[in-house]
Design a protein around this motif. Structure first.
Motif, mmCIF file in Angstrom:
data_model
loop_
_atom_site.group_PDB
_atom_site.id
_atom_site.type_symbol
_atom_site.label_atom_id
_atom_site.label_comp_id
_atom_site.label_asym_id
_atom_site.label_seq_id
_atom_site.Cartn_x
_atom_site.Cartn_y
_atom_site.Cartn_z
ATOM 1 N N GLY A 10 -2.947 -1.003 -1.267
ATOM 2 C CA GLY A 10 -4.183 -0.347 -0.719
ATOM 3 C C GLY A 10 -5.397 -1.397 -0.762
ATOM 4 O O GLY A 10 -4.990 -2.605 -0.737
ATOM 5 N N LEU A 11 -6.639 -0.931 -0.847
ATOM 6 C CA LEU A 11 -7.772 -1.556 -0.720
ATOM 7 C C LEU A 11 -8.343 -1.585 -2.124
ATOM 8 O O LEU A 11 -8.533 -0.543 -2.587
ATOM 9 C CB LEU A 11 -8.862 -1.088 0.131
ATOM 10 N N GLY A 15 -10.988 -8.433 -8.812
ATOM 11 C CA GLY A 15 -11.015 -7.929 -10.142
ATOM 12 C C GLY A 15 -10.239 -6.643 -10.364
ATOM 13 O O GLY A 15 -9.862 -6.246 -11.841
ATOM 14 N N GLY A 16 -9.819 -5.957 -9.556
ATOM 15 C CA GLY A 16 -9.093 -4.598 -9.547
ATOM 16 C C GLY A 16 -7.650 -4.894 -9.710
ATOM 17 O O GLY A 16 -7.169 -6.209 -9.879
ATOM 18 N N SER A 17 -7.074 -3.587 -9.851
ATOM 19 C CA SER A 17 -5.609 -3.810 -10.156
ATOM 20 C C SER A 17 -4.697 -2.668 -9.047
ATOM 21 O O SER A 17 -5.312 -1.860 -8.741
ATOM 22 C CB SER A 17 -5.243 -3.353 -11.705
ATOM 23 N N LEU A 18 -3.742 -3.166 -9.000
ATOM 24 C CA LEU A 18 -2.603 -2.562 -8.114
ATOM 25 C C LEU A 18 -1.424 -2.513 -8.698
ATOM 26 O O LEU A 18 -0.974 -3.575 -9.485
ATOM 27 C CB LEU A 18 -2.775 -2.856 -6.726
ATOM 28 N N THR A 90 -4.624 -11.271 -0.948
ATOM 29 C CA THR A 90 -4.397 -10.242 0.313
ATOM 30 C C THR A 90 -3.255 -10.475 1.167
ATOM 31 O O THR A 90 -2.977 -11.603 1.461
ATOM 32 C CB THR A 90 -5.784 -10.260 1.092
ATOM 33 N N GLY A 91 -2.492 -9.488 1.632
ATOM 34 C CA GLY A 91 -1.251 -9.747 2.410
ATOM 35 C C GLY A 91 -0.536 -8.685 2.572
ATOM 36 O O GLY A 91 -0.620 -7.664 1.643
ATOM 37 N N GLN A 111 0.631 -2.907 2.262
ATOM 38 C CA GLN A 111 -0.427 -4.080 2.586
ATOM 39 C C GLN A 111 -1.393 -3.883 1.235
ATOM 40 O O GLN A 111 -1.628 -2.737 0.867
ATOM 41 C CB GLN A 111 -1.168 -3.285 3.771
ATOM 42 N N VAL A 112 -1.735 -5.127 0.852
ATOM 43 C CA VAL A 112 -2.803 -5.386 -0.222
ATOM 44 C C VAL A 112 -3.917 -5.844 0.285
ATOM 45 O O VAL A 112 -3.823 -6.831 0.985
ATOM 46 C CB VAL A 112 -2.166 -5.947 -1.444
ATOM 47 N N THR A 113 -5.074 -5.391 0.226
ATOM 48 C CA THR A 113 -6.241 -5.930 0.760
ATOM 49 C C THR A 113 -7.260 -5.964 -0.400
ATOM 50 O O THR A 113 -7.683 -5.008 -0.924
ATOM 51 C CB THR A 113 -6.918 -5.100 1.988
ATOM 52 N N VAL A 114 -7.592 -7.152 -0.704
ATOM 53 C CA VAL A 114 -8.792 -7.460 -1.839
ATOM 54 C C VAL A 114 -10.024 -7.814 -1.258
ATOM 55 O O VAL A 114 -9.919 -8.824 -0.627
ATOM 56 C CB VAL A 114 -8.283 -8.400 -2.719
ATOM 57 N N SER A 115 -11.198 -6.891 -1.535
ATOM 58 C CA SER A 115 -12.291 -7.360 -0.964
ATOM 59 C C SER A 115 -13.248 -8.080 -2.207
ATOM 60 O O SER A 115 -12.935 -7.812 -3.192
ATOM 61 C CB SER A 115 -12.992 -6.090 -0.365
#
Length: 116
Positions: A10-11, A15-18, A90-91, A111-115
């Protein structure tokens, strides 16, 4: 047919987590070392983390101490907990066996997207 199904991407802000999850068919999972891979456009797919059937883990330097790989041998699943995410994480993330000869066809990935 051997299958791999990844989920959990996800987006997220820096600093966040997935938590990513992968369900693998038994022929792939079995007693094989399993890994999470990352691919970004224009680059080769790279191994981010791996785990042996007995639980021994390895990580690429850039994710060590932030990512945790785990597996459930009864359920044929392998997870990747990602904390303190950075934009460079991201990737598209895929799971598969580490040993080339044991791999199944690559799944769709997640998909992992880190803003920033």
């Amino acid at each position: 047919q051997a299958q791999l199904v990844e989920s959990g991407g996800g987006l997220v802000q820096a600093g966040g987590s997935l938590k990513l999850s992968c369900a693998a068919s038994g022929s792939i999972f079995s007693r094989n070392a399993m890994g999470w891979y990352r691919q970004v456009p224009g680059k080769q797919r790279e191994l981010v983390a791996s785990i042996l059937s007995g639980g021994f883990t390895t990580y690429m330097d850039s994710v060590r101490d932030r990512f945790t790989i785990s597996r459930d041998n009864a359920k044929n699943t392998v997870d990747l907990q990602m904390n303190s995410l950075k934009p460079e994480d991201t990737g598209v993330y895929y799971c598969n066996a580490v040993t080339t000869s044991k791999r199944g066809s690559w799944g769709q990935g997640t998909q992992v997207t880190v803003s920033s």
